[in-house]
Design an enzyme around this catalytic site. Structure first.
Site, PDB file in Angstrom:
ATOM      1  N   ASP A   1       5.703  34.373  57.409  1.00  0.00           N
ATOM      2  CA  ASP A   1       7.103  34.189  57.014  1.00  0.00           C
ATOM      3  C   ASP A   1       7.118  34.178  55.493  1.00  0.00           C
ATOM      4  O   ASP A   1       6.479  33.326  54.871  1.00  0.00           O
ATOM      5  CB  ASP A   1       7.641  32.863  57.567  1.00  0.00           C
ATOM      6  CG  ASP A   1       9.140  32.719  57.309  1.00  0.00           C
ATOM      7  OD1 ASP A   1       9.627  33.204  56.254  1.00  0.00           O
ATOM      8  OD2 ASP A   1       9.821  32.122  58.142  1.00  0.00           O
TER       9      ASP A   1
ATOM     10  N   CYS B   1      12.672  38.553  71.141  1.00  0.00           N
ATOM     11  CA  CYS B   1      13.908  37.937  71.611  1.00  0.00           C
ATOM     12  C   CYS B   1      14.739  37.540  70.382  1.00  0.00           C
ATOM     13  O   CYS B   1      15.526  36.604  70.429  1.00  0.00           O
ATOM     14  CB  CYS B   1      13.660  36.762  72.544  1.00  0.00           C
ATOM     15  SG  CYS B   1      12.649  35.475  71.883  1.00  0.00           S
ATOM     16  N   ALA B   2      14.558  38.303  69.276  1.00  0.00           N
ATOM     17  CA  ALA B   2      15.322  38.019  68.049  1.00  0.00           C
ATOM     18  C   ALA B   2      16.459  39.040  67.913  1.00  0.00           C
ATOM     19  O   ALA B   2      17.586  38.765  68.348  1.00  0.00           O
ATOM     20  CB  ALA B   2      14.386  38.038  66.852  1.00  0.00           C
TER      21      ALA B   2
ATOM     22  N   ASP C   1      14.103  41.392  74.939  1.00  0.00           N
ATOM     23  CA  ASP C   1      15.351  40.735  75.358  1.00  0.00           C
ATOM     24  C   ASP C   1      16.538  41.294  74.579  1.00  0.00           C
ATOM     25  O   ASP C   1      17.677  41.054  74.924  1.00  0.00           O
ATOM     26  CB  ASP C   1      15.220  39.224  75.119  1.00  0.00           C
ATOM     27  CG  ASP C   1      16.409  38.444  75.662  1.00  0.00           C
ATOM     28  OD1 ASP C   1      16.820  38.723  76.815  1.00  0.00           O
ATOM     29  OD2 ASP C   1      16.938  37.573  74.946  1.00  0.00           O
TER      30      ASP C   1
ATOM     31  N   GLU D   1      23.163  47.460  72.441  1.00  0.00           N
ATOM     32  CA  GLU D   1      23.241  46.627  73.650  1.00  0.00           C
ATOM     33  C   GLU D   1      24.545  46.910  74.407  1.00  0.00           C
ATOM     34  O   GLU D   1      25.606  46.829  73.800  1.00  0.00           O
ATOM     35  CB  GLU D   1      23.144  45.151  73.278  1.00  0.00           C
ATOM     36  CG  GLU D   1      21.772  44.823  72.675  1.00  0.00           C
ATOM     37  CD  GLU D   1      21.545  43.338  72.397  1.00  0.00           C
ATOM     38  OE1 GLU D   1      22.459  42.523  72.636  1.00  0.00           O
ATOM     39  OE2 GLU D   1      20.443  43.002  71.940  1.00  0.00           O
TER      40      GLU D   1
ATOM     41  N   HIS E   1      19.406  40.131  76.759  1.00  0.00           N
ATOM     42  CA  HIS E   1      19.774  39.184  75.683  1.00  0.00           C
ATOM     43  C   HIS E   1      20.072  37.785  76.254  1.00  0.00           C
ATOM     44  O   HIS E   1      21.190  37.278  76.158  1.00  0.00           O
ATOM     45  CB  HIS E   1      20.972  39.729  74.897  1.00  0.00           C
ATOM     46  CG  HIS E   1      21.085  39.127  73.513  1.00  0.00           C
ATOM     47  ND1 HIS E   1      21.559  39.821  72.431  1.00  0.00           N
ATOM     48  CD2 HIS E   1      20.789  37.883  73.036  1.00  0.00           C
ATOM     49  CE1 HIS E   1      21.565  39.047  71.351  1.00  0.00           C
ATOM     50  NE2 HIS E   1      21.099  37.858  71.705  1.00  0.00           N
TER      51      HIS E   1
ATOM     52  N   GLY F   1      17.975  34.982  75.570  1.00  0.00           N
ATOM     53  CA  GLY F   1      17.216  33.926  74.884  1.00  0.00           C
ATOM     54  C   GLY F   1      17.911  32.576  74.825  1.00  0.00           C
ATOM     55  O   GLY F   1      17.328  31.551  75.143  1.00  0.00           O
ATOM     56  N   ALA F   2      19.167  32.577  74.415  1.00  0.00           N
ATOM     57  CA  ALA F   2      19.879  31.295  74.245  1.00  0.00           C
ATOM     58  C   ALA F   2      20.759  30.977  75.453  1.00  0.00           C
ATOM     59  O   ALA F   2      21.553  30.040  75.414  1.00  0.00           O
ATOM     60  CB  ALA F   2      20.738  31.350  72.982  1.00  0.00           C
TER      61      ALA F   2
HETATM   62  C1  MLT Z   1      21.931  33.860  68.781  1.00  0.00           C
HETATM   63  O1  MLT Z   1      21.878  34.487  67.731  1.00  0.00           O
HETATM   64  O2  MLT Z   1      22.331  32.698  68.812  1.00  0.00           O
HETATM   65  C2  MLT Z   1      21.477  34.497  70.046  1.00  0.00           C
HETATM   66  O3  MLT Z   1      21.157  35.835  69.889  1.00  0.00           O
HETATM   67  C3  MLT Z   1      22.365  34.251  71.213  1.00  0.00           C
HETATM   68  C4  MLT Z   1      23.754  34.782  71.090  1.00  0.00           C
HETATM   69  O4  MLT Z   1      23.987  35.946  71.325  1.00  0.00           O
HETATM   70  O5  MLT Z   1      24.668  34.041  70.777  1.00  0.00           O
END
Ligand code: MLT
Length: 317
Positions: free
Chosen positions: A173, A231-232, A257, A262, A280, A282-283
């Site tokens: 990073d 998953c970013a 993800d 998309e 998508h 992840g969250a």
């Molecule tokens: C985010 O950036 O929080 C995630 O990709 C989830 C979302 O799409 O809100």
């Protein structure tokens, strides 16, 4: 008494909607799946807009706004919002960066384990009436190395989960504060991470600097047989180069993800047996979405009604 109108342009948790609707000084309109042109037509009537990642608040949308005071991002990434134009026009941009990070870190771990043990492929095979244990021989993750690119809230939590599995954890990073380096985690250059890691997992934001970070050159620097997890944001990866790396067998697999577009219609990546795909997610847990929704609803309401900032990222007020 003046009423503040909030446009909810992407799905947010029902508790967040109830919170906003229970306030007599707030009027909520929900309109999902709007095109940019539709949003431009509507935005002039609103003091606030709340989005997730699907709806983009572009330069043209912000320039069409007449009364907009705040853009709320129910989630983490701000790549779908033109923060610079909003800032220039004195519009606050608020997000909820940390509250979904546990869910996203857990999800990245699920991707890593799915890739290692072929869980989706074995499940699909069973559903097709097959019984083929030999076909799905897996890889143990203990003692393997994982490279974490981006050491923010999600990357940090994902790294700790990997440490619990007794993996070797490498981190890259550019903003890493070495004083805060955690026990068992080794900070390395991107090149070293790519050449040493059995798994590479992306956890950095999408910016002009990180767009196509993982291109053909970087894929060629990865350890032969390594696996890539994302998953970013989809645009961190050159998907054509990834396809080639997977088809040639240079990489053993990828768990995706997120995608450059998309949904990723007609992408050849969807056809490869070595790729684990999710839409998508992840969250997307009940807990994360409830916390994200409530946090952003409270923050937007505070800004509109009390001119008070409870959470601000990137933009000024
Ligand atoms: C985010 O950036 O929080 C995630 O990709 C989830 C979302 O799409 O809100």
């Amino acid at each position: 008494m003046s009423v503040n109108r909030i446009l909810i342009a992407d799905p947010i948790h029902p508790h967040a909607l109830s919170l906003l609707r229970s306030n007599s000084r707030i009027e909520v309109a929900v309109a999902k799946g709007l095109s940019e042109a539709q949003l431009i037509d509507l935005i002039a009537d609103y003091e606030a807009i709340i989005v997730r990642s699907k709806t983009s608040v572009t330069t043209s949308v912000i320039e069409a706004a007449r009364r907009l005071k705040v853009i709320g991002r129910a989630g983490n990434g701000l790549d779908n919002i033109d923060v610079a134009t909003a800032t220039r026009r004195g519009i606050a941009v608020l997000n909820a960066p940390d509250v979904s990070s546990n869910s996203t870190a857990e999800f990245a771990l699920a991707q890593l384990l799915s890739l290692s043990r072929n869980l989706p492929q074995a499940h699909a095979s069973m559903r097709a009436g097959e019984w083929q244990p030999a076909r799905f021989m897996g890889t143990q993750v203990m003692s393997k190395s994982v490279g974490v690119i981006g050491f923010g809230a999600v990357g940090r939590k994902f790294a700790r989960l990997c440490l619990a599995l007794k993996m070797e954890v490498l981190v890259h990073d550019p903003f890493l504060n070495f004083e805060n380096e955690e026990a068992g985690i080794e900070a390395v250059t991107l090149e070293e991470l790519l050449s040493r890691a059995d798994y590479v997992s992306l956890h950095c934001p999408l910016t002009e600097r990180t767009r196509l970070l993982i291109d053909a050159v970087k894929l060629a620097q990865m350890k032969p047989g390594a696996r890539l997890i994302n998953c970013a944001r989809g645009e961190l990866i050159d998907e054509t180069a990834l396809l080639e790396a997977l088809q040639s067998g240079r990489l053993a697999g990828a768990a995706l993800d997120v995608y450059a577009s998309e949904p990723p219609a007609n992408s050849p990546l969807l056809t490869l047996d070595t790729v684990v795909l999710t839409p998508h997610l992840g969250a997307s847990t009940e807990e994360a979405q409830q916390m994200v929704g409530l946090k952003i609803a409270n923050a937007v309401a505070d800004l509109l009604l009390k001119d008070q900032v409870s959470q601000v990222t990137a933009a000024s007020v």
